[in-house]
Motif scaffolding. Structure first.
Motif, PDB file in Angstrom:
ATOM      1  N   ILE A 140       4.262  33.630 -10.235  1.00 24.02           N
ATOM      2  CA  ILE A 140       4.273  32.169 -10.326  1.00 24.02           C
ATOM      3  C   ILE A 140       5.587  31.725 -10.944  1.00 24.02           C
ATOM      4  O   ILE A 140       5.995  32.237 -12.001  1.00 24.02           O
ATOM      5  CB  ILE A 140       3.091  31.652 -11.161  1.00 24.02           C
ATOM      6  CG1 ILE A 140       1.774  32.109 -10.532  1.00 24.02           C
ATOM      7  CG2 ILE A 140       3.120  30.135 -11.274  1.00 24.02           C
ATOM      8  CD1 ILE A 140       0.564  31.831 -11.362  1.00 24.02           C
ATOM      9  N   TYR A 142       7.460  28.493 -12.546  1.00 30.93           N
ATOM     10  CA  TYR A 142       7.157  27.184 -13.120  1.00 30.93           C
ATOM     11  C   TYR A 142       8.409  26.319 -13.050  1.00 30.93           C
ATOM     12  O   TYR A 142       9.283  26.397 -13.917  1.00 30.93           O
ATOM     13  CB  TYR A 142       6.686  27.322 -14.561  1.00 30.93           C
ATOM     14  CG  TYR A 142       5.424  28.136 -14.699  1.00 30.93           C
ATOM     15  CD1 TYR A 142       4.184  27.568 -14.457  1.00 30.93           C
ATOM     16  CD2 TYR A 142       5.471  29.475 -15.068  1.00 30.93           C
ATOM     17  CE1 TYR A 142       3.019  28.312 -14.574  1.00 30.93           C
ATOM     18  CE2 TYR A 142       4.315  30.227 -15.187  1.00 30.93           C
ATOM     19  CZ  TYR A 142       3.101  29.634 -14.946  1.00 30.93           C
ATOM     20  OH  TYR A 142       1.945  30.381 -15.063  1.00 30.93           O
ATOM     21  N   LYS A 146       6.983  21.248 -10.077  1.00 37.50           N
ATOM     22  CA  LYS A 146       5.954  21.892  -9.268  1.00 37.50           C
ATOM     23  C   LYS A 146       5.806  23.342  -9.700  1.00 37.50           C
ATOM     24  O   LYS A 146       6.654  23.891 -10.415  1.00 37.50           O
ATOM     25  CB  LYS A 146       6.306  21.830  -7.783  1.00 37.50           C
ATOM     26  CG  LYS A 146       7.624  22.513  -7.418  1.00 37.50           C
ATOM     27  CD  LYS A 146       7.995  22.238  -5.977  1.00 37.50           C
ATOM     28  CE  LYS A 146       9.395  22.760  -5.664  1.00 37.50           C
ATOM     29  NZ  LYS A 146       9.835  22.378  -4.320  1.00 37.50           N
ATOM     30  N   LYS A 147       4.720  23.955  -9.268  1.00 37.56           N
ATOM     31  CA  LYS A 147       4.499  25.375  -9.462  1.00 37.56           C
ATOM     32  C   LYS A 147       4.586  26.055  -8.106  1.00 37.56           C
ATOM     33  O   LYS A 147       4.048  25.557  -7.121  1.00 37.56           O
ATOM     34  CB  LYS A 147       3.136  25.638 -10.102  1.00 37.56           C
ATOM     35  CG  LYS A 147       2.929  24.918 -11.418  1.00 37.56           C
ATOM     36  CD  LYS A 147       1.520  25.115 -11.926  1.00 37.56           C
ATOM     37  CE  LYS A 147       1.268  24.261 -13.143  1.00 37.56           C
ATOM     38  NZ  LYS A 147       1.217  22.815 -12.818  1.00 37.56           N
ATOM     39  N   THR A 169      -4.107  30.800  -9.730  1.00 44.34           N
ATOM     40  CA  THR A 169      -3.047  29.809  -9.892  1.00 44.34           C
ATOM     41  C   THR A 169      -3.370  28.815 -10.996  1.00 44.34           C
ATOM     42  O   THR A 169      -4.479  28.273 -11.034  1.00 44.34           O
ATOM     43  CB  THR A 169      -2.842  29.050  -8.569  1.00 44.34           C
ATOM     44  OG1 THR A 169      -2.549  29.988  -7.535  1.00 44.34           O
ATOM     45  CG2 THR A 169      -1.685  28.063  -8.688  1.00 44.34           C
ATOM     46  N   GLN A 612       9.854  22.954 -20.747  1.00 41.07           N
ATOM     47  CA  GLN A 612      10.020  24.366 -20.433  1.00 41.07           C
ATOM     48  C   GLN A 612      11.073  24.975 -21.353  1.00 41.07           C
ATOM     49  O   GLN A 612      12.068  24.338 -21.693  1.00 41.07           O
ATOM     50  CB  GLN A 612      10.443  24.567 -18.977  1.00 41.07           C
ATOM     51  CG  GLN A 612       9.356  24.289 -17.972  1.00 41.07           C
ATOM     52  CD  GLN A 612       9.774  24.659 -16.566  1.00 41.07           C
ATOM     53  OE1 GLN A 612      10.899  25.098 -16.331  1.00 41.07           O
ATOM     54  NE2 GLN A 612       8.872  24.473 -15.617  1.00 41.07           N
ATOM     55  N   SER A 621       5.961  27.171 -20.476  1.00 42.56           N
ATOM     56  CA  SER A 621       5.886  25.833 -19.881  1.00 42.56           C
ATOM     57  C   SER A 621       4.682  25.104 -20.459  1.00 42.56           C
ATOM     58  O   SER A 621       3.588  25.656 -20.546  1.00 42.56           O
ATOM     59  CB  SER A 621       5.757  25.924 -18.359  1.00 42.56           C
ATOM     60  OG  SER A 621       5.622  24.642 -17.781  1.00 42.56           O
ATOM     61  N   SER A 677      -2.308  31.259 -18.586  1.00 42.89           N
ATOM     62  CA  SER A 677      -2.336  29.803 -18.721  1.00 42.89           C
ATOM     63  C   SER A 677      -3.672  29.372 -19.303  1.00 42.89           C
ATOM     64  O   SER A 677      -4.701  30.030 -19.104  1.00 42.89           O
ATOM     65  CB  SER A 677      -2.107  29.108 -17.374  1.00 42.89           C
ATOM     66  OG  SER A 677      -3.209  29.318 -16.509  1.00 42.89           O
TER      67      SER A 677
END
Length: 819
Positions: A140, A142, A146-147, A169, A612, A621, A677
């Motif tokens: 992923i 960051y 957007k991701k 995600t 970030q 992030s 996350s």
């Protein structure tokens, strides 16, 4: 919370940050004004694609002090201005890539402007105990707006669909039945390579094999360039596509326990100015769901109970073919043609043992209910794209035309048998209901987009779009005649609906820099015409409406790899024909669904504040978000006098989601990558339903942990854990649940053959309890999904389908391992 507070706080935060974290700026020792300018473009060396938000830092050669820095824009471009004369060197880097130094940069009165041209960053490769380990992109990425999920790095998604890729995600949740939600909302827009999908939402994602996906972009606050549809934003699926010369391809196949199969292939051939590509896929996946359901209904002094065991099987299956052609007139102009044809089929078989009784007077009844649903049809879409670049600085014109058509046939059968208390059938002549729905829909779009740099660092963008949607549904209702052993149509319960919606859009965006800030202001205007014609009603359901959708994006880049961004966008969710059709649709003998043609669209105000920080080869992030949905569309259940539950849709006043996502991409060691996350948010509902005030509130927590162990170049292990906390709805609440997956990958024959073995829901914990209450009723659903599914996937690359690395020796450059 006052909805004006968020943007005010964001602006204050920006102003405060600019006073405490100014870039250190080198000063000219003489009287000459700082007039130097350095420009360039950064791209991925493997993919030849621009890299947005790559870091660029300039240092003085004499003492290695930092002079200034910036990040690249969406086209990979950067510009450093107001530089004193002197000698410099420049460093560029991005997480997961080698740092690149450009030495001996000289700025003097005769050479004030330096263009470094195209700078190519290469992904990291490293040695671990003298065994080569391949460079990989992070699962992923960051980015500030957007991701990006690099699906090829997700071992657990192999052999599945886009839904399996989204399970891992941030911001996304996938429930037990495979329904996708984005930041708590199941209403979002699905794009495929930036174009609309024939199918919608989770249905569209279920159709796309994960092996054919290059990336998935999660955009929660899009700019005015995008359609404003969808409460939560956009999920853009980017499919794999080759551009290197010659013939190449990839073939994938998988098999899993419980009757799950899939296969697909992609082929590509490029020669000269022409690139030809095509592919096909087939899938068949059975998913078993078991559970228990209890319903209580109240009337005067009597309570009626209905208890049921549930056994449900969902079977999505289908196939598709696609092909396309790219023609490059020159380096600045290209024309593309794309087409796809497919068949989709969603089947659901629902069996339950029903026990009903009343209290205090007992009246027991035992029965077995069997129902089946099949929704299938063919679809196709064709598209053409044109792009012309006037120069290499982002001055370009693009156009797109798109047409799709879909046929949908739905048949639902519901039979109920009377049995004794041992579940032995005592009456083999069941009461039966059948419904049929014949649907046809089409969509036509044409759009044009234009962008041009203005002033030093500004840009204007403008565009126009027309989209025209038409849908026709014919509905028929049957009852089973036992004496004749046939289905008899009840003509008074038949219906036909025509749904038309045309939308014309204009947008304008202006972006520029103001001191250390970058800002983007956008406005999109849309005119909507919608008309519903119903065979059983003479009422006119027509709207003519103009809507405005402003967007604001602000960003600030600080030294030492700090980034800060704030944004606002206004969005809309227009109810589909299914929600608007006022004619009853009989789901079974206990439930009917009726649409509401008076539904208003939902309007969404979405605010975000993001930060970030890059730490060596890791990234932290943090995103705060606040979303207000006005005229919230809500499913409402009402108990009718005959004991049947009516399901319809109403506009609630508002709902609110206030939360924070904390995400980390950590390279713990050379052989361990951790991606984690957590999402903490408060969800609140306010309004009035069926003449009752509704105010519901819950604090929610979702978490995700993904670990990748890299044993050597060809072997790795991935372990994923997901937790979804409890939440509330207008008429109920849902308990939380946890699930964990594990996958092992091994490459053979110089990485041309990849094998993956995975186990899904290894602890069998994918289950939840859902309670609904209302005036005169209470229901409790306990559902568990099939667990411990074992999947074997194979992937074979033809002529090294991976893109080859390229070298650029035109500049004096040094590479550093970004470890």
């Amino acid at each position: 919370m006052n909805n004006k507070l968020i943007p005010i706080c964001g602006l204050l935060l920006f102003a405060f940050s600019s006073t405490i974290a100014q870039h250190p700026q080198a000063r000219d020792s003489g009287s000459m004004p700082p007039e130097g300018v350095i420009t360039g473009m950064i791209i991925d060396a493997d993919l030849n694609q621009p890299m947005e938000y790559a870091n660029v830092v300039l240092f003085r050669k004499t003492d290695s002090s930092m002079v200034t820095g910036t990040v690249t824009n969406i086209d990979g471009e950067f510009k450093l201005e107001e530089l004193p004369f002197g000698m410099y060197y420049l460093k560029t880097h991005f997480i997961g890539y080698k740092k690149l130094n450009i030495n001996d940069i000289k700025i003097y009165p005769q050479q004030k402007s330096i263009d470094l041209g195209t700078i190519k960053l290469k992904q990291i490769s490293e040695n671990l105990e003298e065994v080569e380990i391949s460079a990989d992109r992070s699962l992923i990425e960051y980015k500030i707006d957007k991701k990006v999920i690099n699906v090829s790095q997700d071992i657990n998604s192999a052999g599945g669909s886009a839904i399996e890729a989204l399970e891992n995600t941030p911001s996304v949740n996938v429930d037990i039945e495979g329904n996708v939600s984005l930041r708590g909302s199941s209403n979002f827009t699905v794009l495929i390579d930036g174009r609309p999908s024939v199918l919608e939402g989770s249905d569209a994602l279920q159709q796309i094999p994960a092996n054919t996906i290059e990336q998935i972009e999660i955009i929660t606050n899009p700019s005015a360039r995008y359609d404003p549809d969808g409460i939560a934003g956009i999920i853009n699926v980017i499919l794999k596509k080759q551009t290197k010369p010659g013939f190449n391809g990839i073939v994938n196949a998988s098999v899993a326990t419980g009757n799950k199969y899939s296969s697909d292939f992609l082929l590509n051939y490029r020669t000269g100015k022409t690139n030809i590509f095509g592919g096909a896929n087939y899938y068949y996946r059975e998913m078993k769901i078991t559970g228990e359901w209890e319903q209580q209904t109240y009337s005067e002094d009597t309570t009626a109970y209905l208890i049921s065991d549930i056994e449900r099987v969902k079977i999505p299956n289908g196939y598709s073919f696609n092909a396309g052609l790219d023609y490059y007139f020159d380096k600045k102009s290209a024309l593309s043609f794309l087409g796809e044809y497919g068949y989709y089929n969603f089947e659901r078989n629902f069996n339950s043992n029903l026990f009903s009784y009343t209290s205090p007077v007992s009246s027991d009844k035992y029965s077995i209910a069997e129902s089946s649903m099949k929704r299938d049809g063919n679809y196709y879409n064709i598209a053409t794209n044109f792009i012309h670049k006037f120069d290499d600085n982002g001055h370009e014109l693009s156009a797109m035309a798109y047409f799709s058509e879909k046929k949908s046939d739905v048949v639902e059968d519901m039979d109920e048998y009377t049995v004794d208390d041992n579940w032995v059938i005592t009456d083999d002549e069941p009461s039966g209901i059948r419904t049929e729905e014949d649907g046809n829909s089409s969509e036509f779009r044409i759009k044009a987009d234009y962008s041009k740099p203005v002033r030093k660092e500004g840009r204007i963008e403008a565009g126009y779009q027309t989209r025209m949607n038409y849908q026709n549904n014919k509905y028929k209702y049957y009852e089973f005649d036992v004496s004749q052993n046939i289905w008899v149509n009840s003509e008074k319960d038949n219906n036909e609906m025509d749904f038309t919606r045309n939308i014309h859009s204009l947008y304008f965006i202006f972006s520029d820099n103001l001191k250390k800030f970058h800002y983007q202001l956008g406005l999109r205007g849309e005119y909507t015409y919608r008309n519903i014609e119903n065979e059983q009603s003479h009422d006119v359901y027509e709207i003519n409406r103009i809507d405005l959708f402003p967007t604001i994006h602000l960003s600030r880049q600080f030294p030492n790899d700090h980034q800060l961004m704030a944004s606002y966008s206004r969005r809309i969710n227009r109810p589909s024909g299914r929600y608007l059709d006022p004619f009853p649709n009989y789901l079974n003998s206990y439930n009917i669904r009726i649409g509401n043609p008076g539904l208003k669209p939902e309007y969404i105000d979405s605010y975000e504040l993001g930060y970030q920080k890059r730490l060596i080869s890791s990234l932290i992030s943090v995103e705060a978000y606040y979303r207000i949905t006005n005229d919230k569309i809500t499913m409402v259940r009402t108990l009718l006098e005959d004991g049947v539950m009516m399901i319809t849709f109403e506009n609630l006043d508002k709902d609110y989601a206030l939360g924070m996502e904390i995400m980390a991409n950590i390279t713990a060691t050379k052989w361990l990558q951790i991606d984690a996350s957590i999402n903490l948010y408060n969800y609140r509902l306010e309004g009035e339903i069926i003449n009752e005030n509704v105010e519901r509130n819950s604090n929610n927590f979702d978490g995700r942990l993904n670990t990748i162990f890299k044993f050597n170049k060809n072997t790795r292990l991935q372990i994923i854990g997901n937790y979804k906390g409890p939440s509330v709805t207008v008429q109920g609440e849902r308990e939380g649940y946890f699930a964990a997956n594990i996958a092992f990958r091994k490459d053979f024959f110089k990485s041309n053959l990849t094998t993956i073995l995975k186990v899904s829901d290894i602890f069998g914990t994918m289950k939840y309890d859902y309670i609904t209450t209302g005036e005169g009723f209470y229901s409790d659903n306990n559902i568990k999904r099939e667990s411990q599914i074992i999947t074997l996937s194979l992937s074979y690359r033809i002529n090294n389908y991976k893109k080859e690395k390229q070298r650029d020796e035109k500049m004096d450059i040094d590479f550093e391992e970004d470890l």
